[in-house]
Write an enzyme that holds these catalytic residues in place. Structure first.
Site, PDB file in Angstrom:
ATOM      1  N   CYS A  97       3.508   2.294  22.752  1.00  0.00           N
ATOM      2  CA  CYS A  97       2.825   2.348  21.448  1.00  0.00           C
ATOM      3  C   CYS A  97       2.817   0.971  20.780  1.00  0.00           C
ATOM      4  O   CYS A  97       2.189   0.050  21.270  1.00  0.00           O
ATOM      5  CB  CYS A  97       3.455   3.431  20.566  1.00  0.00           C
ATOM      6  SG  CYS A  97       2.452   3.856  19.136  1.00  0.00           S
ATOM      7  N   HIS A 152       2.589   8.171  24.082  1.00  0.00           N
ATOM      8  CA  HIS A 152       4.035   8.383  24.036  1.00  0.00           C
ATOM      9  C   HIS A 152       4.489   9.206  25.239  1.00  0.00           C
ATOM     10  O   HIS A 152       4.446  10.433  25.184  1.00  0.00           O
ATOM     11  CB  HIS A 152       4.420   9.102  22.740  1.00  0.00           C
ATOM     12  CG  HIS A 152       4.284   8.239  21.538  1.00  0.00           C
ATOM     13  ND1 HIS A 152       5.300   7.447  21.071  1.00  0.00           N
ATOM     14  CD2 HIS A 152       3.216   7.983  20.734  1.00  0.00           C
ATOM     15  CE1 HIS A 152       4.891   6.766  20.021  1.00  0.00           C
ATOM     16  NE2 HIS A 152       3.618   7.071  19.795  1.00  0.00           N
ATOM     17  N   GLU A 198       7.380   9.850  26.130  1.00  0.00           N
ATOM     18  CA  GLU A 198       8.550  10.676  25.763  1.00  0.00           C
ATOM     19  C   GLU A 198       8.142  11.956  25.039  1.00  0.00           C
ATOM     20  O   GLU A 198       8.973  12.820  24.795  1.00  0.00           O
ATOM     21  CB  GLU A 198       9.519   9.844  24.912  1.00  0.00           C
ATOM     22  CG  GLU A 198       9.137   9.636  23.449  1.00  0.00           C
ATOM     23  CD  GLU A 198       8.091   8.526  23.218  1.00  0.00           C
ATOM     24  OE1 GLU A 198       7.483   8.060  24.201  1.00  0.00           O
ATOM     25  OE2 GLU A 198       7.885   8.159  22.046  1.00  0.00           O
TER      26      GLU A 198
END
Lengths: 257, 216
Positions: free
Chosen positions: B84, B194, B196
């Site tokens: 990001c 993202h 994650e």
């Protein structure tokens, strides 16, 4: 357009336990937020929202632990709302593993709080929740107002103007709940959803009134929502999230399958 | 063999999700640390450079914490994953905050989706670009292993990387325009989305990174 529309199951959490009856046949403990969240993740939920309905402020810390535990195991976006009043509350939730924080009543009483919070943590983390109720009489041009305290207290604030103001103040997303439809299972208030979506530049999540899969699809196709939120149709295992996504995809809506 | 993955903590956003997701996928013996200590980061075998918030604050924090050099050094010599804002600030310049000079590892500009020049294409599109979108692979890369072409990842951002260096582009995504959602060169891989927060495919990408030797 390749960005998928999202399905977001919402869990009410009271004192660290999921309430409103979640029924999964193969879940050992349907009141455990971690188990429920993991299950929704496996079914393909695009995000999960937790609404903390704990009445006593003494027990507010429990939701922080819930978020921590869920974020340790579930790797999709998490939103937490309910009782968020200060920038410290916002930070605590983000540090626990939430990606977004929902602000509702506090925004109505103190709009500057939204500006302050989005300045500090970024708009992308701030969801402003709007509870709206139709106030126009039949035959009049449609008009909705903001209500607080679970839809009991009118504020006199126009819902569309309020949504626009909240975006200007830094809301990164709007969670729009029709208080007329909430719990009725007759479908979203589509004119309301559409009016807010067209008036604002940030994503809008439609909420309140979902009773079947067609309602979800219409939230997107007619309400122009970017995401749809539902609780009971998933909790009571009437439909799985997978079924809902497939149905919406079959309606021609871009979904993550 | 023990090895360390350092997640750079420079005060920009919550890094818990990044470290927990990495812990979820790494092999036995690999340690994941969240660190703002330059020596620790310099000693790690792999470095993850995340971040969210405004570009100006990110650059300021990196300088204040004296982490800009160690991050750049890592990007020159070891397996490095930007996420990001950690992708955006690798570029030379960002248009955020009335214009801000970034780390200048790669030539390119970070531009706003709501930019006037894009208005025609972006009409009726919401900003931030938030949600699950498809990533098309523009080069074969070890970090795309076991990830299908056009898999969906979770995005949330209002600015995007614009580079004329085609060879840098590892993945693109369509949102009104086709924008660069992943870049790769030598030992560096960086993504706008993202991983994650991107369920199975995101975890797969992190797993790929955790065993990547930094070679293409």
């Amino acid at each position: 357009m390749s960005l998928a529309k999202r399905i977001i199951p919402c869990l009410d959490v009271d004192n660290g336990r999921v309430v409103k009856g979640v029924q999964f046949v193969d879940i050992r403990d349907a009141g455990n937020p971690v188990d429920v969240a993991r299950r929704y993740d496996e079914e393909g939920a695009d995000e999960i929202t937790f609404l903390d309905i704990t009445a006593s402020s003494d027990n507010r810390e429990t939701i922080v632990h819930v978020v921590e535990e869920v974020a340790n195991e579930v790797f999709i976006p998490l939103t937490v709302g309910g009782g968020i009043r200060t920038v410290d509350d916002v930070r605590r939730m983000l540090n626990a593993g939430a990606d977004k924080v929902g602000i509702n009543t506090a925004a109505v009483f103190n709009p500057e709080f939204v500006r302050e919070a989005s300045d500090k943590v970024g708009s992308q983390c701030i969801v402003v929740a709007i509870d709206a109720k139709k106030v126009s009489a039949d035959g009049e041009p449609l008009r909705w107002e903001i209500f607080t305290h679970g839809g009991r207290k009118p504020t006199g604030i126009d819902a569309i103007e309020w949504a626009m103001k909240m975006v200007e103040y830094g809301a990164g997303e709007i969670l729009l709940t029709s208080m007329d439809r909430d719990g009725t299972k007759v479908g979203f208030d589509l004119p309301l959803t559409r009016a807010v979506s067209e008036a604002t530049t940030v994503p809008v999540i439609a909420s309140g009134g979902v009773g079947n899969l067609e309602h979800l699809a219409k939230g997107v196709t007619e309400g122009l929502a970017d995401a749809v939120l539902a609780a009971s149709i998933f909790h009571f295992a009437e439909y799985t999230i997978q079924e809902a996504k497939q149905y919406m995809a079959d309606c021609g809506i871009e979904m993550r399958l | 063999m023990s090895s360390i993955i350092a997640v750079v903590d420079y005060g920009m956003g919550n890094l818990r999700s990044v470290s927990k997701a990495l812990e979820h996928v790494v092999q036995d013996g690999v340690r994941v640390i969240v660190s703002s200590d330059a020596d620790e980061i310099a000693a790690a075998e792999r470095v993850v450079f995340p971040g969210q918030g405004a570009a100006r604050d990110c650059m300021q924090q990196l300088k204040d914490l004296k982490l800009d050099e160690v991050v750049l050094q890592a990007a020159h010599e070891k397996p490095f994953l930007g996420i990001c804002m950690g992708m955006q600030v690798l570029m030379s310049h960002s248009e955020e905050n009335q214009g801000i000079d970034c780390m200048n590892l790669y030539a390119g500009n970070v531009r706003a989706f709501s930019d006037g020049a894009l208005e025609a294409q972006m009409q009726s599109l919401k900003v931030p670009h938030m949600g699950w979108n498809k990533v098309s692979h523009k080069q074969a890369h070890p970090l795309w292993n076991d990830i299908k072409e056009n898999s969906r990842f979770y995005f949330v951002h209002s600015y995007y990387v614009d580079t004329e260096d085609e060879a840098l582009v590892a993945g693109t995504t369509e949102y009104g325009i086709e924008f660069v959602s992943a870049i790769a060169r030598d030992n560096v891989f960086a993504v706008q989305f993202h991983p994650e927060k991107s369920a199975h495919d995101g975890l797969q990408l992190l797993k790929n990174f955790s065993v990547w030797n930094g070679k293409v």
